[in-house]
Design a protein around this motif. Sequence first.
Motif, PDB file in Angstrom:
ATOM      1  N   ALA A   1       9.961   7.759  47.766  1.00 10.33           N
ATOM      2  CA  ALA A   1       8.822   8.155  46.934  1.00 10.33           C
ATOM      3  C   ALA A   1       9.312   8.754  45.617  1.00 10.33           C
ATOM      4  CB  ALA A   1       7.942   9.155  47.680  1.00 10.33           C
ATOM      5  N   ASN A   2      10.363   9.566  45.686  1.00  9.55           N
ATOM      6  CA  ASN A   2      10.961  10.129  44.470  1.00  9.55           C
ATOM      7  C   ASN A   2      11.508   9.035  43.571  1.00  9.55           C
ATOM      8  OD1 ASN A   2      11.532  13.325  44.150  1.00  9.55           O
ATOM      9  ND2 ASN A   2      11.209  12.807  46.292  1.00  9.55           N
ATOM     10  N   LEU A   3      12.151   8.034  44.187  1.00 13.81           N
ATOM     11  CA  LEU A   3      12.716   6.912  43.431  1.00 13.81           C
ATOM     12  C   LEU A   3      11.609   6.139  42.712  1.00 13.81           C
ATOM     13  CD1 LEU A   3      15.535   5.506  43.011  1.00 13.81           C
ATOM     14  CD2 LEU A   3      14.847   3.926  44.813  1.00 13.81           C
ATOM     15  N   SER A   4      10.493   5.930  43.385  1.00 13.72           N
ATOM     16  CA  SER A   4       9.367   5.227  42.771  1.00 13.72           C
ATOM     17  C   SER A   4       8.785   6.034  41.613  1.00 13.72           C
ATOM     18  CB  SER A   4       8.279   4.954  43.823  1.00 13.72           C
ATOM     19  OG  SER A   4       8.719   4.007  44.769  1.00 13.72           O
ATOM     20  N   PHE A   5       8.719   7.343  41.774  1.00 17.62           N
ATOM     21  CA  PHE A   5       8.224   8.196  40.692  1.00 17.62           C
ATOM     22  C   PHE A   5       9.143   8.116  39.475  1.00 17.62           C
ATOM     23  CE2 PHE A   5       7.968  12.264  38.436  1.00 17.62           C
ATOM     24  CZ  PHE A   5       6.611  12.295  38.140  1.00 17.62           C
ATOM     25  N   VAL A   6      10.443   8.139  39.703  1.00 16.43           N
ATOM     26  CA  VAL A   6      11.415   8.013  38.616  1.00 16.43           C
ATOM     27  C   VAL A   6      11.238   6.680  37.890  1.00 16.43           C
ATOM     28  CG1 VAL A   6      13.874   7.760  38.059  1.00 16.43           C
ATOM     29  CG2 VAL A   6      13.134   9.566  39.607  1.00 16.43           C
ATOM     30  N   ASP A   7      11.056   5.602  38.651  1.00 14.81           N
ATOM     31  CA  ASP A   7      10.893   4.270  38.056  1.00 14.81           C
ATOM     32  C   ASP A   7       9.635   4.189  37.198  1.00 14.81           C
ATOM     33  OD1 ASP A   7      13.219   3.311  39.145  1.00 14.81           O
ATOM     34  OD2 ASP A   7      12.262   2.408  40.901  1.00 14.81           O
ATOM     35  N   ILE A   8       8.547   4.803  37.655  1.00 18.72           N
ATOM     36  CA  ILE A   8       7.305   4.833  36.870  1.00 18.72           C
ATOM     37  C   ILE A   8       7.524   5.589  35.573  1.00 18.72           C
ATOM     38  CG2 ILE A   8       4.967   5.793  36.775  1.00 18.72           C
ATOM     39  CD1 ILE A   8       4.748   5.230  39.789  1.00 18.72           C
ATOM     40  N   PHE A   9       8.142   6.745  35.673  1.00 24.01           N
ATOM     41  CA  PHE A   9       8.358   7.606  34.505  1.00 24.01           C
ATOM     42  C   PHE A   9       9.302   6.939  33.511  1.00 24.01           C
ATOM     43  CE2 PHE A   9       8.830  12.444  33.486  1.00 24.01           C
ATOM     44  CZ  PHE A   9       8.190  12.225  32.272  1.00 24.01           C
ATOM     45  N   LEU A  10      10.388   6.329  34.005  1.00 25.13           N
ATOM     46  CA  LEU A  10      11.369   5.691  33.125  1.00 25.13           C
ATOM     47  C   LEU A  10      10.729   4.538  32.347  1.00 25.13           C
ATOM     48  CD1 LEU A  10      14.320   5.493  32.171  1.00 25.13           C
ATOM     49  CD2 LEU A  10      14.773   4.002  34.125  1.00 25.13           C
ATOM     50  N   SER A  11       9.940   3.732  33.024  1.00 22.55           N
ATOM     51  CA  SER A  11       9.258   2.630  32.349  1.00 22.55           C
ATOM     52  C   SER A  11       8.231   3.146  31.338  1.00 22.55           C
ATOM     53  CB  SER A  11       8.557   1.731  33.382  1.00 22.55           C
ATOM     54  OG  SER A  11       9.490   1.124  34.227  1.00 22.55           O
ATOM     55  N   SER A  12       7.530   4.214  31.707  1.00 23.56           N
ATOM     56  CA  SER A  12       6.508   4.778  30.816  1.00 23.56           C
ATOM     57  C   SER A  12       7.116   5.348  29.541  1.00 23.56           C
ATOM     58  CB  SER A  12       5.715   5.867  31.549  1.00 23.56           C
ATOM     59  OG  SER A  12       5.081   5.351  32.699  1.00 23.56           O
ATOM     60  N   VAL A  13       8.273   5.971  29.675  1.00 23.31           N
ATOM     61  CA  VAL A  13       8.927   6.598  28.521  1.00 23.31           C
ATOM     62  C   VAL A  13       9.420   5.570  27.508  1.00 23.31           C
ATOM     63  CG1 VAL A  13      11.009   7.884  27.849  1.00 23.31           C
ATOM     64  CG2 VAL A  13       9.585   8.725  29.700  1.00 23.31           C
ATOM     65  N   THR A  14       9.849   4.415  27.992  1.00 21.65           N
ATOM     66  CA  THR A  14      10.475   3.419  27.113  1.00 21.65           C
ATOM     67  C   THR A  14       9.565   2.246  26.767  1.00 21.65           C
ATOM     68  OG1 THR A  14      11.466   2.434  29.099  1.00 21.65           O
ATOM     69  CG2 THR A  14      12.835   3.958  27.832  1.00 21.65           C
ATOM     70  N   ILE A  15       9.008   1.596  27.786  1.00 22.53           N
ATOM     71  CA  ILE A  15       8.253   0.368  27.557  1.00 22.53           C
ATOM     72  C   ILE A  15       6.960   0.620  26.782  1.00 22.53           C
ATOM     73  CG2 ILE A  15       7.046  -1.547  28.681  1.00 22.53           C
ATOM     74  CD1 ILE A  15       9.079  -1.479  30.887  1.00 22.53           C
ATOM     75  N   THR A  16       6.284   1.729  27.079  1.00 24.92           N
ATOM     76  CA  THR A  16       5.014   2.005  26.392  1.00 24.92           C
ATOM     77  C   THR A  16       5.208   2.176  24.889  1.00 24.92           C
ATOM     78  OG1 THR A  16       5.271   4.353  26.964  1.00 24.92           O
ATOM     79  CG2 THR A  16       3.842   3.035  28.377  1.00 24.92           C
ATOM     80  N   LYS A  17       6.352   2.725  24.476  1.00 22.18           N
ATOM     81  CA  LYS A  17       6.637   2.884  23.050  1.00 22.18           C
ATOM     82  C   LYS A  17       6.836   1.527  22.393  1.00 22.18           C
ATOM     83  CE  LYS A  17       7.585   4.999  19.203  1.00 22.18           C
ATOM     84  NZ  LYS A  17       6.468   5.573  18.419  1.00 22.18           N
ATOM     85  N   VAL A  18       7.522   0.610  23.088  1.00 19.76           N
ATOM     86  CA  VAL A  18       7.720  -0.741  22.558  1.00 19.76           C
ATOM     87  C   VAL A  18       6.375  -1.439  22.383  1.00 19.76           C
ATOM     88  CG1 VAL A  18       8.755  -3.003  22.995  1.00 19.76           C
ATOM     89  CG2 VAL A  18       9.992  -0.933  23.639  1.00 19.76           C
ATOM     90  N   ILE A  19       5.519  -1.345  23.382  1.00 22.78           N
ATOM     91  CA  ILE A  19       4.198  -1.985  23.333  1.00 22.78           C
ATOM     92  C   ILE A  19       3.355  -1.386  22.215  1.00 22.78           C
ATOM     93  CG2 ILE A  19       2.038  -2.324  24.592  1.00 22.78           C
ATOM     94  CD1 ILE A  19       3.731  -2.441  27.178  1.00 22.78           C
ATOM     95  N   ALA A  20       3.343  -0.038  22.111  1.00 27.86           N
ATOM     96  CA  ALA A  20       2.548   0.634  21.081  1.00 27.86           C
ATOM     97  C   ALA A  20       3.026   0.260  19.678  1.00 27.86           C
ATOM     98  CB  ALA A  20       2.622   2.150  21.280  1.00 27.86           C
ATOM     99  N   ASN A  21       4.340   0.265  19.466  1.00 23.25           N
ATOM    100  CA  ASN A  21       4.885  -0.089  18.158  1.00 23.25           C
ATOM    101  C   ASN A  21       4.540  -1.525  17.770  1.00 23.25           C
ATOM    102  OD1 ASN A  21       5.957   2.427  17.774  1.00 23.25           O
ATOM    103  ND2 ASN A  21       8.099   1.797  17.783  1.00 23.25           N
ATOM    104  N   HIS A  22       4.604  -2.429  18.740  1.00 26.21           N
ATOM    105  CA  HIS A  22       4.297  -3.833  18.452  1.00 26.21           C
ATOM    106  C   HIS A  22       2.817  -3.990  18.082  1.00 26.21           C
ATOM    107  CE1 HIS A  22       5.595  -8.088  18.754  1.00 26.21           C
ATOM    108  NE2 HIS A  22       4.303  -8.303  18.959  1.00 26.21           N
ATOM    109  N   LEU A  23       1.939  -3.319  18.818  1.00 23.52           N
ATOM    110  CA  LEU A  23       0.505  -3.419  18.548  1.00 23.52           C
ATOM    111  C   LEU A  23       0.139  -2.793  17.207  1.00 23.52           C
ATOM    112  CD1 LEU A  23      -0.932  -2.589  22.095  1.00 23.52           C
ATOM    113  CD2 LEU A  23      -0.888  -4.823  20.961  1.00 23.52           C
ATOM    114  N   LEU A  24       0.858  -1.742  16.833  1.00 18.98           N
ATOM    115  CA  LEU A  24       0.588  -1.046  15.566  1.00 18.98           C
ATOM    116  C   LEU A  24       1.397  -1.616  14.402  1.00 18.98           C
ATOM    117  CD1 LEU A  24       0.568   2.623  16.940  1.00 18.98           C
ATOM    118  CD2 LEU A  24      -1.428   1.264  16.276  1.00 18.98           C
ATOM    119  N   SER A  25       2.197  -2.662  14.678  1.00 25.04           N
ATOM    120  CA  SER A  25       3.042  -3.307  13.663  1.00 25.04           C
ATOM    121  C   SER A  25       3.963  -2.305  12.969  1.00 25.04           C
ATOM    122  CB  SER A  25       2.168  -4.023  12.617  1.00 25.04           C
ATOM    123  OG  SER A  25       1.394  -5.031  13.226  1.00 25.04           O
TER     124      SER A  25
END
Length: 310
Positions: free
Chosen positions: A65-89
């Motif tokens: 469960a801890n490992l899954s929480f880490v994976d969610i957080f790690l993806s949220s910290v990095t991938i969401t910024k890439v998606i937001a930057n692309h959408l905002l050009s």
Amino acid sequence: MKEDNNQSSIFSFILLGVSGQQEQDDFFFILFLFIFPITLIGNLLIILAICSDIRLHNPMYCFLANLSFVDIFLSSVTITKVIANHLLSTKTISFGGCLTQMYFTIALGNTDSYILAAMAYDRAVAISFPLCYTMIISSRTCIILGLGSWVVGNVNALLHTLLTASLSFCGNQEVANFYCDIVPLLKLSCSDTHFNVKMMYLGVGVFSVPLLCIIVSYVYVFSAVLRIPSTKGVRKAFSTCGAHLTVVSLYYGTVMGTYFRPLTSDSLKDAVMTVMYIAVTPMLNPFIYSLRNRDMKAALGRLFGKEIST
């Protein structure tokens, strides 16, 4: 901008992306749009299944469960910024935002490795010393291993973040990656980074300790398995470790491809391996544990059964 030897004279950075080429970055944007929700839903289901099923309230699944929480957080910290930057050009990230992102990627990466080591230790005790398992892996031990993983990860990340924050950045603002990481930031600094590089390799040593623990744990596992007389017993022993071994191999394979390289290497080429580490591995972990673990499959079935019945 005001120049100062003790402070950074750059207040933002430019994230070049995975490849630095617009067409390829468009492809990775679509890939991230596909990967992120799968990562989020898959790991959340793992956490919900473990929390809702009393049969899984044991150390192994607590670590999972801890490992899954880490994976969610790690993806949220990095991938969401890439998606937001692309959408905002835009490709910019603030200096503070960059350091924050670097802090969390280091902290979560280290925590991930120590949790995997705790899981390996748990399996080693369960298979090698089954009669003493509840005494050795007590609730107190489980809490210490879990909290210890988070503490070590965050302390290591804080050290590197503070050292990086003390550097001056007064020229090129382009980070050769799709998120802020220590190696590309050291390349951009106009300060003397020799001490930072030495501390980075010390951090690699801290990061490598769990791998040594995993290897030692599986030496005990394999030596115990070889003493089991029945084929059924051997199969059962390996079934409890198969998913973990797969995740460890995937995780450390991508980590070594991402970080175990010279500081002078081309980060844009290495970023493809970074995508595997940051995005693909967290997405695959829930599938590996749900498909290769009978108890996890049963718990997920009961979870969906509850949702359908309600």
